[in-house]
Design an enzyme around this catalytic site. Structure first.
Site, PDB file in Angstrom:
ATOM      1  N   ASP A  48     -13.565  11.310   2.375  1.00 58.01           N
ATOM      2  CA  ASP A  48     -12.874  10.139   2.645  1.00 58.01           C
ATOM      3  C   ASP A  48     -12.781   9.679   1.309  1.00 58.01           C
ATOM      4  O   ASP A  48     -13.714   9.017   0.671  1.00 58.01           O
ATOM      5  CB  ASP A  48     -13.830   9.114   3.589  1.00 58.01           C
ATOM      6  CG  ASP A  48     -13.236   7.896   3.762  1.00 58.01           C
ATOM      7  OD1 ASP A  48     -12.347   7.443   3.043  1.00 58.01           O
ATOM      8  OD2 ASP A  48     -13.484   7.158   4.518  1.00 58.01           O
ATOM      9  N   TYR A  57      15.519   7.662   8.535  1.00 56.28           N
ATOM     10  CA  TYR A  57      14.681   8.206   9.494  1.00 56.28           C
ATOM     11  C   TYR A  57      13.697   9.393   8.990  1.00 56.28           C
ATOM     12  O   TYR A  57      12.568   9.656   9.322  1.00 56.28           O
ATOM     13  CB  TYR A  57      14.975   8.485  10.915  1.00 56.28           C
ATOM     14  CG  TYR A  57      14.019   8.912  11.926  1.00 56.28           C
ATOM     15  CD1 TYR A  57      13.627   7.856  12.624  1.00 56.28           C
ATOM     16  CD2 TYR A  57      13.597   9.966  12.086  1.00 56.28           C
ATOM     17  CE1 TYR A  57      12.398   7.958  13.486  1.00 56.28           C
ATOM     18  CE2 TYR A  57      12.572  10.376  13.307  1.00 56.28           C
ATOM     19  CZ  TYR A  57      12.058   9.484  13.690  1.00 56.28           C
ATOM     20  OH  TYR A  57      11.183   9.560  14.594  1.00 56.28           O
ATOM     21  N   PHE A  99     -19.157   5.334   8.185  1.00 54.20           N
ATOM     22  CA  PHE A  99     -17.969   4.068   7.971  1.00 54.20           C
ATOM     23  C   PHE A  99     -17.634   3.991   9.331  1.00 54.20           C
ATOM     24  O   PHE A  99     -17.516   4.978  10.364  1.00 54.20           O
ATOM     25  CB  PHE A  99     -16.944   4.321   6.926  1.00 54.20           C
ATOM     26  CG  PHE A  99     -16.051   3.080   7.026  1.00 54.20           C
ATOM     27  CD1 PHE A  99     -16.637   2.099   6.365  1.00 54.20           C
ATOM     28  CD2 PHE A  99     -14.945   3.044   7.649  1.00 54.20           C
ATOM     29  CE1 PHE A  99     -15.816   0.832   6.326  1.00 54.20           C
ATOM     30  CE2 PHE A  99     -14.409   1.916   7.537  1.00 54.20           C
ATOM     31  CZ  PHE A  99     -14.675   0.885   7.097  1.00 54.20           C
ATOM     32  N   THR A 100     -17.452   2.822   9.647  1.00 53.05           N
ATOM     33  CA  THR A 100     -17.032   2.387  11.173  1.00 53.05           C
ATOM     34  C   THR A 100     -16.050   2.996  11.919  1.00 53.05           C
ATOM     35  O   THR A 100     -16.272   3.668  13.015  1.00 53.05           O
ATOM     36  CB  THR A 100     -16.882   0.726  11.131  1.00 53.05           C
ATOM     37  OG1 THR A 100     -15.884   0.665  10.175  1.00 53.05           O
ATOM     38  CG2 THR A 100     -17.931  -0.103  10.792  1.00 53.05           C
ATOM     39  N   ARG A 124     -22.037  -6.496   7.420  1.00 52.99           N
ATOM     40  CA  ARG A 124     -21.986  -5.107   7.197  1.00 52.99           C
ATOM     41  C   ARG A 124     -23.398  -4.680   7.293  1.00 52.99           C
ATOM     42  O   ARG A 124     -24.391  -4.425   6.888  1.00 52.99           O
ATOM     43  CB  ARG A 124     -21.592  -4.580   6.055  1.00 52.99           C
ATOM     44  CG  ARG A 124     -20.188  -4.628   5.635  1.00 52.99           C
ATOM     45  CD  ARG A 124     -19.065  -3.785   5.903  1.00 52.99           C
ATOM     46  NE  ARG A 124     -18.805  -3.532   7.419  1.00 52.99           N
ATOM     47  CZ  ARG A 124     -17.775  -3.040   7.922  1.00 52.99           C
ATOM     48  NH1 ARG A 124     -16.914  -2.419   7.039  1.00 52.99           N
ATOM     49  NH2 ARG A 124     -17.417  -2.941   8.851  1.00 52.99           N
ATOM     50  N   LYS A 164      -6.466   0.290  -0.240  1.00 50.58           N
ATOM     51  CA  LYS A 164      -7.707  -0.059  -1.250  1.00 50.58           C
ATOM     52  C   LYS A 164      -7.175   0.453  -2.755  1.00 50.58           C
ATOM     53  O   LYS A 164      -6.370  -0.499  -3.516  1.00 50.58           O
ATOM     54  CB  LYS A 164      -9.203   0.530  -1.098  1.00 50.58           C
ATOM     55  CG  LYS A 164      -9.592   0.008   0.013  1.00 50.58           C
ATOM     56  CD  LYS A 164      -9.203   0.602   1.602  1.00 50.58           C
ATOM     57  CE  LYS A 164      -9.877  -0.065   2.599  1.00 50.58           C
ATOM     58  NZ  LYS A 164      -9.375   0.342   3.878  1.00 50.58           N
TER      59      LYS A 164
HETATM   60  C1  LIG Z   1     -14.253   4.189   3.473  1.00 51.03           C
HETATM   61  C2  LIG Z   1     -13.135   3.843   4.470  1.00 51.03           C
HETATM   62  N1  LIG Z   1     -12.766   4.922   5.225  1.00 51.03           N
HETATM   63  C3  LIG Z   1     -11.597   4.475   5.912  1.00 51.03           C
HETATM   64  C4  LIG Z   1     -11.204   3.233   6.353  1.00 51.03           C
HETATM   65  C5  LIG Z   1      -9.956   2.976   7.303  1.00 51.03           C
HETATM   66  O1  LIG Z   1      -8.887   2.766   6.655  1.00 51.03           O
HETATM   67  P1  LIG Z   1      -7.965   1.660   7.068  1.00 51.03           P
HETATM   68  O2  LIG Z   1      -8.537   0.210   7.244  1.00 51.03           O
HETATM   69  O3  LIG Z   1      -6.701   1.721   6.452  1.00 51.03           O
HETATM   70  O4  LIG Z   1      -7.519   2.119   8.782  1.00 51.03           O
HETATM   71  C6  LIG Z   1     -11.644   2.243   5.546  1.00 51.03           C
HETATM   72  C7  LIG Z   1     -11.115   0.791   5.598  1.00 51.03           C
HETATM   73  O5  LIG Z   1     -11.871  -0.239   5.210  1.00 51.03           O
HETATM   74  C8  LIG Z   1     -12.708   2.647   4.596  1.00 51.03           C
HETATM   75  O6  LIG Z   1     -13.342   1.450   3.663  1.00 51.03           O
END
Ligand SMILES: Cc1ncc(COP(=O)(O)O)c(C=O)c1O
Length: 458
Positions: A214, A71, A123-124, A381, A257
């Site tokens: 990021d 842990y 990014f989303t 997208r 990734k």
């Molecule tokens: C540029 C970018 N930032 C953040 C994330 C979020 O990461 P996760 O899917 O591991 O939560 C992603 C995921 O697709 C991404 O492409």
């Protein structure tokens, strides 16, 4: 034209099946024309995402057997911390279950109500984690990034005039930090140059503004710097990464990734205050600070994958396999985003389906049509991913309305790329028979994952 030679051989295989035409038709309707809602067993070639879909190496699998599932104080945590220090050059690291866990900790710590976060395209999940604590993400990427035909080699670059405008308009106190994405996903996997990162650091120093990356696809971005930027032709990728990160105050990172694993994430920083606050909050949301939601074996796979993912021969093959698919499509005049990006080929849905209005969601329509035609799974997208304006509640229609063909790392062969290209070219030849879509279910957050649609007859 040949695809790049793979710098590995295959030890384990997973069978895939091509569903019948009848089943494909049924499956996409059951999924409400949303490729995220398809069953994976109905998919032949899965180009939905490069996230968590890599094939791990024998070295990573061997590491999984060395998982220390304590842990607290797992030795795999310290291996991961060392890998982050060596490959990225940051002093401190906080593990999380995946990238959005790191975004949550970092952005909820730095963003206060009314704050702006300028970024080289949204990014989303990043946008949402800035909005949840009361902030707003604004776009400061160069104009070229919004033009699918523009051949700028570093379309991920920050436009300093746009950044300056936000500072002048809102005041420096309203800017939480500058957020910089590597290999910008929503722009088509487009890199940022070292020169731009260096200049951004100088710009932000004048204002004492923090820069948070990021860094999710930073190894692929580093490959492009080596390929395209003068002075880096022979520089080892690790050295490029260390220099890139040296211009920031910290980063969030989705390991799913470039680290060639199926799960994991972290944030890293040289800033002791950020480190101590986020290390405290990780125990509230993710798990103890020496595992952050990952098993010991997962941390070991991330540690090994972070190093492996910086090998030049691997990155060269990786980027060139994506390019191979893109070039096959370009040869047949299928409209794609240029230059071809690092992790995916992006189809320009506005040019592919010019007979549809924006309200008929061309990219969503095209992703569904590709599945129905060939059982290749891709994703939208564009406007569905962008979501509604936080203040007005209206749909926002970004210039880029794209379908992403995302290539998982070390998973598919070049003949899978050829099958995909041939199917899309066939579909392109009958594109005017494809009807648009109407959204019939819209969830509140990250709607692209769960929204449902029905066809609007032509
Ligand atoms: C540029 C970018 N930032 C953040 C994330 C979020 O990461 P996760 O899917 O591991 O939560 C992603 C995921 O697709 C991404 O492409």
């Amino acid at each position: 034209m040949n695809g790049p030679v793979e710098p590995f051989k295959i030890k384990v295989v997973e069978p895939v099946n091509l569903p019948s035409e009848e089943r494909r038709k049924e499956a996409i309707r059951e999924a409400g024309f949303n490729t995220f809602l398809l069953l994976s067993e109905d998919v032949f070639i899965d180009l939905l995402t490069d996230s968590g879909t890599s094939a791990m190496s024998d070295n990573q699998w061997a590491g999984m057997m060395l998982g220390d599932e304590a842990y607290a104080g797992s030795k795999n945590f310290y291996n991961l911390e060392k890998a982050v220090q060596e490959v990225l050059g940051y002093k401190y690291m906080v593990p999380t279950h995946q990238g959005r866990g790191a975004e949550h900790l970092m952005y909820s710590h730095l963003v206060k109500p009314g704050h702006l976060v300028p970024r080289n395209m949204y990014f989303t999940t990043s946008k949402l984690h800035v909005e949840l604590p009361g902030g707003k993400m604004v776009d400061v990427i160069i104009d070229e990034a919004h033009d699918p035909e523009n051949l700028h080699p570093f379309k991920g670059n920050v436009d300093f005039k746009k950044l300056q405008k936000y500072i002048d308009e809102y005041g420096i106190d309203k800017i939480a930090f500058v957020n910089v994405e590597m290999d910008v996903n929503m722009a088509g996997g487009q890199p940022i140059s070292m020169q731009n990162l260096r200049e951004l650091r100088e710009f932000c120093n004048d204002y004492k503004l923090k820069i948070i990356y990021d860094a999710t696809r930073s190894s692929e971005n580093a490959y492009f710097i080596r390929e395209r930027e003068k002075g880096y032709e022979d520089t080892p990728i690790i050295n490029i990464l260390n220099e890139m990160m040296s211009y920031s105050d910290g980063c969030i990172y989705s390991s799913k990734k470039d680290c060639l694993v199926n799960i994991g994430g972290f944030l890293a920083t040289n800033d002791k205050e950020i480190f101590e606050s986020t290390r405290n909050m990780v125990v509230v949301y993710e798990g103890l600070h020496t595992y952050g939601g990952m098993a010991g074996r997962d941390m070991e796979a991330v540690a090994r994958g972070l190093r492996e993912g910086t090998q030049y021969e691997y990155l060269k093959y990786r980027v060139n396999q994506v390019r191979y698919l893109g070039e096959l499509l370009m040869k047949a005049n299928v409209p794609i985003v240029k230059p071809i990006g690092g992790h995916a080929v992006f189809l320009n849905a506005l040019k592919f389906l010019p007979h549809l209005s924006r309200e008929q969601w061309p990219a969503q329509t095209l992703a569904a049509a590709i599945y129905e035609d060939s059982a290749v799974r891709t994703m939208e997208r564009g406007a569905i991913s962008k979501g509604r304006d936080k203040e007005t509640g209206q749909n926002v229609f970004p210039k880029l309305e794209l379908v992403r063909l995302t290539i998982p790392r070390r998973v598919y062969t070049n003949s899978h790329m050829e099958y995909t290209a041939n199917s899309i070219v066939n579909l392109y030849n009958k594109r005017d028979t494809i009807p648009g879509l109407k959204m019939i279910y819209e969830p509140q957050y990250l709607r692209f994952f769960q929204a449902r649609f029905e066809q609007v007859p032509l």
